[in-house]
Design a protein around this motif. Structure first.
Motif, mmCIF file in Angstrom:
data_model
loop_
_atom_site.group_PDB
_atom_site.id
_atom_site.type_symbol
_atom_site.label_atom_id
_atom_site.label_comp_id
_atom_site.label_asym_id
_atom_site.label_seq_id
_atom_site.Cartn_x
_atom_site.Cartn_y
_atom_site.Cartn_z
ATOM 1 N N MET A 114 0.829 -1.205 0.000
ATOM 2 C CA MET A 114 0.000 0.000 0.000
ATOM 3 C C MET A 114 0.864 1.257 0.000
ATOM 4 O O MET A 114 0.519 2.265 -0.640
ATOM 5 C CB MET A 114 -0.933 -0.006 1.198
ATOM 6 C CG MET A 114 -2.079 -0.998 1.092
ATOM 7 S SD MET A 114 -3.086 -0.769 -0.396
ATOM 8 C CE MET A 114 -3.719 0.890 -0.159
ATOM 9 N N MET A 115 1.992 1.209 0.692
ATOM 10 C CA MET A 115 2.892 2.364 0.680
ATOM 11 C C MET A 115 3.418 2.609 -0.730
ATOM 12 O O MET A 115 3.428 3.757 -1.218
ATOM 13 C CB MET A 115 4.057 2.122 1.644
ATOM 14 C CG MET A 115 5.046 3.288 1.711
ATOM 15 S SD MET A 115 6.438 2.968 2.820
ATOM 16 C CE MET A 115 7.281 1.663 1.888
ATOM 17 N N PHE A 116 3.856 1.552 -1.416
ATOM 18 C CA PHE A 116 4.328 1.702 -2.789
ATOM 19 C C PHE A 116 3.202 2.175 -3.704
ATOM 20 O O PHE A 116 3.426 2.965 -4.638
ATOM 21 C CB PHE A 116 4.897 0.380 -3.301
ATOM 22 C CG PHE A 116 6.245 0.039 -2.732
ATOM 23 C CD1 PHE A 116 7.128 1.043 -2.381
ATOM 24 C CD2 PHE A 116 6.641 -1.269 -2.565
ATOM 25 C CE1 PHE A 116 8.379 0.748 -1.869
ATOM 26 C CE2 PHE A 116 7.886 -1.585 -2.037
ATOM 27 C CZ PHE A 116 8.755 -0.567 -1.693
ATOM 28 N N THR A 117 1.990 1.682 -3.459
ATOM 29 C CA THR A 117 0.838 2.113 -4.269
ATOM 30 C C THR A 117 0.633 3.617 -4.166
ATOM 31 O O THR A 117 0.451 4.307 -5.179
ATOM 32 C CB THR A 117 -0.434 1.378 -3.792
ATOM 33 O OG1 THR A 117 -0.286 -0.021 -4.003
ATOM 34 C CG2 THR A 117 -1.654 1.866 -4.570
ATOM 35 N N ILE A 118 0.671 4.121 -2.944
ATOM 36 C CA ILE A 118 0.475 5.559 -2.731
ATOM 37 C C ILE A 118 1.581 6.362 -3.398
ATOM 38 O O ILE A 118 1.337 7.375 -4.064
ATOM 39 C CB ILE A 118 0.408 5.861 -1.225
ATOM 40 C CG1 ILE A 118 -0.852 5.240 -0.619
ATOM 41 C CG2 ILE A 118 0.413 7.374 -0.971
ATOM 42 C CD1 ILE A 118 -0.913 5.312 0.885
ATOM 43 N N PHE A 119 2.811 5.919 -3.242
ATOM 44 C CA PHE A 119 3.941 6.649 -3.828
ATOM 45 C C PHE A 119 3.885 6.656 -5.353
ATOM 46 O O PHE A 119 4.279 7.644 -5.996
ATOM 47 C CB PHE A 119 5.264 6.035 -3.375
ATOM 48 C CG PHE A 119 5.638 6.385 -1.961
ATOM 49 C CD1 PHE A 119 5.002 7.410 -1.276
ATOM 50 C CD2 PHE A 119 6.635 5.679 -1.303
ATOM 51 C CE1 PHE A 119 5.349 7.738 0.021
ATOM 52 C CE2 PHE A 119 7.000 6.003 -0.008
ATOM 53 C CZ PHE A 119 6.349 7.032 0.655
ATOM 54 N N LEU A 120 3.422 5.554 -5.943
ATOM 55 C CA LEU A 120 3.440 5.435 -7.398
ATOM 56 C C LEU A 120 2.217 6.035 -8.077
ATOM 57 O O LEU A 120 2.290 6.493 -9.224
ATOM 58 C CB LEU A 120 3.573 3.957 -7.795
ATOM 59 C CG LEU A 120 4.920 3.297 -7.458
ATOM 60 C CD1 LEU A 120 4.850 1.796 -7.665
ATOM 61 C CD2 LEU A 120 6.037 3.905 -8.300
ATOM 62 N N LEU A 121 1.080 6.039 -7.372
ATOM 63 C CA LEU A 121 -0.159 6.513 -8.009
ATOM 64 C C LEU A 121 -0.517 7.953 -7.654
ATOM 65 O O LEU A 121 -1.274 8.599 -8.373
ATOM 66 C CB LEU A 121 -1.327 5.591 -7.638
ATOM 67 C CG LEU A 121 -1.252 4.151 -8.147
ATOM 68 C CD1 LEU A 121 -2.505 3.383 -7.752
ATOM 69 C CD2 LEU A 121 -1.070 4.116 -9.662
ATOM 70 N N LEU A 122 -0.001 8.450 -6.537
ATOM 71 C CA LEU A 122 -0.335 9.801 -6.108
ATOM 72 C C LEU A 122 0.889 10.711 -6.181
ATOM 73 O O LEU A 122 2.021 10.256 -6.006
ATOM 74 C CB LEU A 122 -0.882 9.786 -4.682
ATOM 75 C CG LEU A 122 -2.134 8.930 -4.427
ATOM 76 C CD1 LEU A 122 -2.531 9.012 -2.957
ATOM 77 C CD2 LEU A 122 -3.273 9.366 -5.328
ATOM 78 N N THR A 123 0.634 11.961 -6.421
ATOM 79 C CA THR A 123 1.699 12.960 -6.424
ATOM 80 C C THR A 123 1.765 13.594 -5.042
ATOM 81 O O THR A 123 0.827 14.273 -4.606
ATOM 82 C CB THR A 123 1.431 14.041 -7.483
ATOM 83 O OG1 THR A 123 1.333 13.422 -8.771
ATOM 84 C CG2 THR A 123 2.552 15.061 -7.491
#
Length: 288
Positions: free
Chosen positions: A58-67
């Motif tokens: 989930m941390m990687f998801t946030i970093f990759l999908l959100l600015t």
């Protein structure tokens, strides 16, 4: 960053998100099975490892999908680190509360699982279900004290030797197969009637019981001192303590419906916490 790199980041981000959702579904299935069918993970630490993976994904998801601004990234990283430390601490604490014995068979097709409550010393034998999961089958008959020694006598027979709270040695045998086609329940003592011989040991199984000749000494066991596990193994007891296990090898055939003597081999295994090897025995003659 060019368009292709942004697209690649988005794809990887969504893959991490889908992986996290998939692991959440696995945890959901686990809670359902645990509450309704007393099912657990084969290793209790799996629960915490999956939680750790969900947090990281989930941390990687946030970093990759959100600015995110720098402060946002620091905040998300701090929250993730705190959650990871929490799960790691819970996993370590649970390891102290529950002692686990997990052993794969030589061909990796069977798994022995024993879990012991560290406070009470009461241990339970589990049978695996659905790959990652296991369900308690029965409690070991004696409260344990100390370590366990596991030895696979055959690819479907595991001998567990342990010292009980009364300081006597005991053996629990996990069995995962059958012989003679597994058509009906069979008694190991009846199937192995006759004389069997191996290196430094001989077993004589007659109507009077079982005699073990080992290193120049003879021990006798009557029917009352025999405890059978499944249809593959027999533990011989003396003064409420395990002495020997007799197990049916994979090539064993009882020929119970035939006048011919049993074929194949059996295994004799001494109950001791010291390192020792099973003894393979071959049939040599009949008894009464």
């Amino acid at each position: 960053m060019n368009r292709s790199n942004k697209k690649g980041k988005k794809i990887i981000g969504w893959l991490f998100f889908l992986a996290a959702i998939g692991l959440c579904c696995v945890q959901g299935v686990y809670f359902l099975l645990e509450n309704n069918y007393t099912v657990e993970y084969i290793d209790n630490r799996i629960f915490y490892v999956i939680n750790l993976l969900i947090i990281v994904f989930m941390m990687f998801t946030i970093f990759l999908l959100l600015t995110l601004e720098k402060k946002g990234k620091i905040l998300i990283s701090s929250i993730a680190a705190a959650l990871i430390l929490l799960q790691a601490g819970l996993m370590v604490n649970h390891s102290y509360e529950t002692k686990q014995v997990i052993s794969f068979s030589p061909e990796l097709n069977h798994l022995l699982v024993i879990k012991e409550d560290s406070d009470t010393g009461q241990a339970a034998y589990y049978r695996t279900r659905y790959g990652l999961f296991a369900r308690p089958k029965e409690d070991l008959p004696y409260q344990t004290s100390g370590d366990y020694k596991v030895k696979w006598l055959e690819k479907d027979i595991a001998a567990v030797t342990y010292e009980a709270a009364d300081h006597n040695l005991h053996q629990y045998i996990g069995t995962y197969g059958a012989r003679d086609g597994g058509i009906s329940y069979s008694y190991v003592a009846s199937m192995t009637r006759g004389q069997w011989k191996g290196d430094a040991a001989q077993v004589t199984n007659s109507s009077e019981g079982i005699a073990i000749d080992y290193q120049g000494e003879t021990e006798h066991y009557t029917q009352e001192n025999m405890v059978q596990f499944g249809t593959l193994a027999l533990v011989l007891m003396e003064n409420n303590e395990a002495k020997w296990t007799i197990a049916l090898n994979e090539n064993f055939q009882s020929n119970s419906n035939d006048p011919e003597p049993p074929a194949g081999e059996i295994t004799l295994y001494k109950a001791t916490m010291e390192k020792n090897a099973p003894i393979t025995l071959e049939y040599i003659s009949t008894t009464d």
